[in-house]
Design a protein around this motif. Structure first.
Motif, PDB file in Angstrom:
ATOM      1  N   THR A   2       0.836  -1.205   0.000  1.00 37.09           N
ATOM      2  CA  THR A   2       0.000   0.000   0.000  1.00 37.09           C
ATOM      3  C   THR A   2       0.871   1.256   0.000  1.00 37.09           C
ATOM      4  OG1 THR A   2      -1.628  -1.163   1.322  1.00 37.09           O
ATOM      5  CG2 THR A   2      -1.837   1.209   1.222  1.00 37.09           C
ATOM      6  N   ARG A   3       0.582   2.159  -0.909  1.00 35.43           N
ATOM      7  CA  ARG A   3       1.275   3.447  -0.917  1.00 35.43           C
ATOM      8  C   ARG A   3       0.342   4.516  -0.369  1.00 35.43           C
ATOM      9  NH1 ARG A   3       3.274   2.536  -6.870  1.00 35.43           N
ATOM     10  NH2 ARG A   3       1.525   1.114  -6.632  1.00 35.43           N
ATOM     11  N   LEU A   4       0.923   5.437   0.379  1.00 40.06           N
ATOM     12  CA  LEU A   4       0.138   6.491   1.021  1.00 40.06           C
ATOM     13  C   LEU A   4       0.558   7.838   0.455  1.00 40.06           C
ATOM     14  CD1 LEU A   4      -1.800   7.038   3.532  1.00 40.06           C
ATOM     15  CD2 LEU A   4       0.283   7.611   4.745  1.00 40.06           C
ATOM     16  N   VAL A   5      -0.435   8.645   0.070  1.00 42.13           N
ATOM     17  CA  VAL A   5      -0.108  10.008  -0.345  1.00 42.13           C
ATOM     18  C   VAL A   5      -0.988  10.967   0.448  1.00 42.13           C
ATOM     19  CG1 VAL A   5      -1.681   9.913  -2.345  1.00 42.13           C
ATOM     20  CG2 VAL A   5       0.147  11.601  -2.299  1.00 42.13           C
ATOM     21  N   THR A   6      -0.356  11.985   1.032  1.00 44.74           N
ATOM     22  CA  THR A   6      -1.091  12.976   1.813  1.00 44.74           C
ATOM     23  C   THR A   6      -1.298  14.214   0.942  1.00 44.74           C
ATOM     24  OG1 THR A   6      -0.071  12.127   3.812  1.00 44.74           O
ATOM     25  CG2 THR A   6      -1.090  14.296   3.962  1.00 44.74           C
ATOM     26  N   ILE A 170      -3.668   4.731  -0.581  1.00 41.29           N
ATOM     27  CA  ILE A 170      -4.552   5.452   0.338  1.00 41.29           C
ATOM     28  C   ILE A 170      -4.236   6.933   0.161  1.00 41.29           C
ATOM     29  CG2 ILE A 170      -5.213   5.915   2.724  1.00 41.29           C
ATOM     30  CD1 ILE A 170      -4.398   3.035   3.424  1.00 41.29           C
ATOM     31  N   VAL A 171      -5.243   7.712  -0.245  1.00 42.37           N
ATOM     32  CA  VAL A 171      -5.080   9.162  -0.365  1.00 42.37           C
ATOM     33  C   VAL A 171      -5.582   9.764   0.954  1.00 42.37           C
ATOM     34  CG1 VAL A 171      -5.710  11.236  -1.639  1.00 42.37           C
ATOM     35  CG2 VAL A 171      -5.467   9.048  -2.864  1.00 42.37           C
ATOM     36  N   ASP A 172      -4.664  10.355   1.706  1.00 44.35           N
ATOM     37  CA  ASP A 172      -5.015  10.932   3.007  1.00 44.35           C
ATOM     38  C   ASP A 172      -5.349  12.409   2.833  1.00 44.35           C
ATOM     39  OD1 ASP A 172      -5.223  11.897   5.576  1.00 44.35           O
ATOM     40  OD2 ASP A 172      -3.397  10.932   6.320  1.00 44.35           O
TER      41      ASP A 172
END
Ligand code: AMP
Ligand code: MG
Length: 324
Positions: A2-6, A170-172
């Protein structure tokens, strides 16, 4: 992995949404914020992608998905016909927390509609969701980004807790500002039939007095049949104003008790949250359910709100969470 981008919730940088948008087009799963709760998105016309979405959530195949579009212009491509009622509702409430059920266009895969001849569509009122949908350029089926049956996610960390292994991105975009899911209406006829209570209220829609017609329509709405929103601890609903007394009584009887109420808890009871009105409770409810569970409480007492306005949606979710 999973990659997370804020991203900035109000002015998301398009460059940061490029990879998640491309992932959606390519049939991958992407979680993103909407004004209601976080959604788990998949390309709505890609049956394989939607199949992966059902598997990731453990969602029953007969529970249909809501297809998300950036605006009303995208509605026509998904439905067999835009009824005058649907056009008026979209014009008034989109972007916003109102989902329209209409006869589906033949190009919408059966897996997306749970095998029904109708499809549910909405345009979310969130800058990040809107930008992502525009950049993806495809309609995005997006149920709440939680494991089926668990409280819906209103923060990126809730998504991570439930689905980290199963989603690609996951777009935070911070905490959701509404906190309960959209209102779902059948918009095929002359008046909207309420299939699920939500943030657009019956008062908003001018349909406070048609409970019997709605109940009839709800028999054909699959979502109402499934267990929802349940945390690992027991949930008890106290009447307005009686939360502290109820929680105090349970604590005195030796239980590990938490409280969500207007007033602070008595000694021996863990404060899980306080709220002012039903809108406040809507915003914090799912987070409170998850915090109660992390605190390993036995019982969470939540004070109810009057069954009016958004209070109807809140009490609906609360009753489902409290179902043993
Ligand atoms: P969720 O995505 O978990 O918020 O759930 C979406 C809900 O919308 C479903 O559980 C149904 O209650 C409702 N829904 C979606 N599509 C349809 C449809 N075609 N007909 C009736 N209700 C629908
Ligand atoms: Mg859901």
């Amino acid at each position: 992995m999973t990659r997370l981008v804020t991203v900035d919730p109000d002015r998301p940088d398009p460059a940061r949404l490029e990879a998640p948008a491309a992932a959606l087009r390519a049939g991958r799963l992407v979680a993103f914020p909407t004004e209601t709760v976080y959604g788990l998105g998949a390309h709505a016309r890609d049956a394989q992608a939607v199949g992966a979405l059902f598997a990731a959530k453990g969602r029953p195949a007969t529970n249909p998905l809501i297809v998300h579009v950036p605006d009303g212009a995208a509605l026509g491509g998904l439905v067999a016909s835009v009824t005058p009622l649907a056009a008026a509702l979209a014009d008034r409430w989109w972007p916003g927390p109102l989902t329209l059920v209409l006869d589906a266009a033949p190009s919408v895969p059966a897996v997306t509609t749970g095998g029904l001849s109708t499809v549910a569509v909405r345009a979310p009122d969130h800058p990040v969701a809107e930008a992502l949908l525009r950049q993806a350029g495809v309609p995005v089926a997006a149920p709440s980004a939680n494991t089926s049956g668990r409280p819906s996610p209103t923060r990126a960390e809730h998504v991570h807790a439930d689905l980290a292994a199963a989603v690609d991105w996951i777009v935070d975009g911070g905490a959701c500002r509404v906190g309960v899911e959209s209102t779902v209406v059948d918009a095929r006829g002359e008046v909207p039939l309420v299939l699920r209570e939500g943030a657009v209220t019956r008062e908003d829609l001018g349909v406070t007095g048609q409970a019997a017609a709605d109940a009839q329509a709800q028999r054909h709405s699959p979502g109402a049949r499934f267990r929802h929103y349940a945390p690992a601890c027991r949930v008890e609903i106290a009447p307005p104003g009686e939360g502290p007394a109820r929680a105090g009584g349970l604590a005195a009887a030796g239980h590990r008790v938490g409280l969500v109420a207007r007033a602070a808890p008595p000694a021996g009871v863990t404060e899980v949250g306080t709220f002012g009105d039903a809108r406040d409770l809507a915003v914090g409810l799912y987070d409170a359910l998850r915090r109660a569970e992390r605190a390993e409480l036995e019982v969470l007492v939540v004070e109810g709100v009057p069954e009016e306005g958004v209070g109807r949606a809140v009490m609906d979710r609360l009753r489902r969470a409290a179902q043993a």
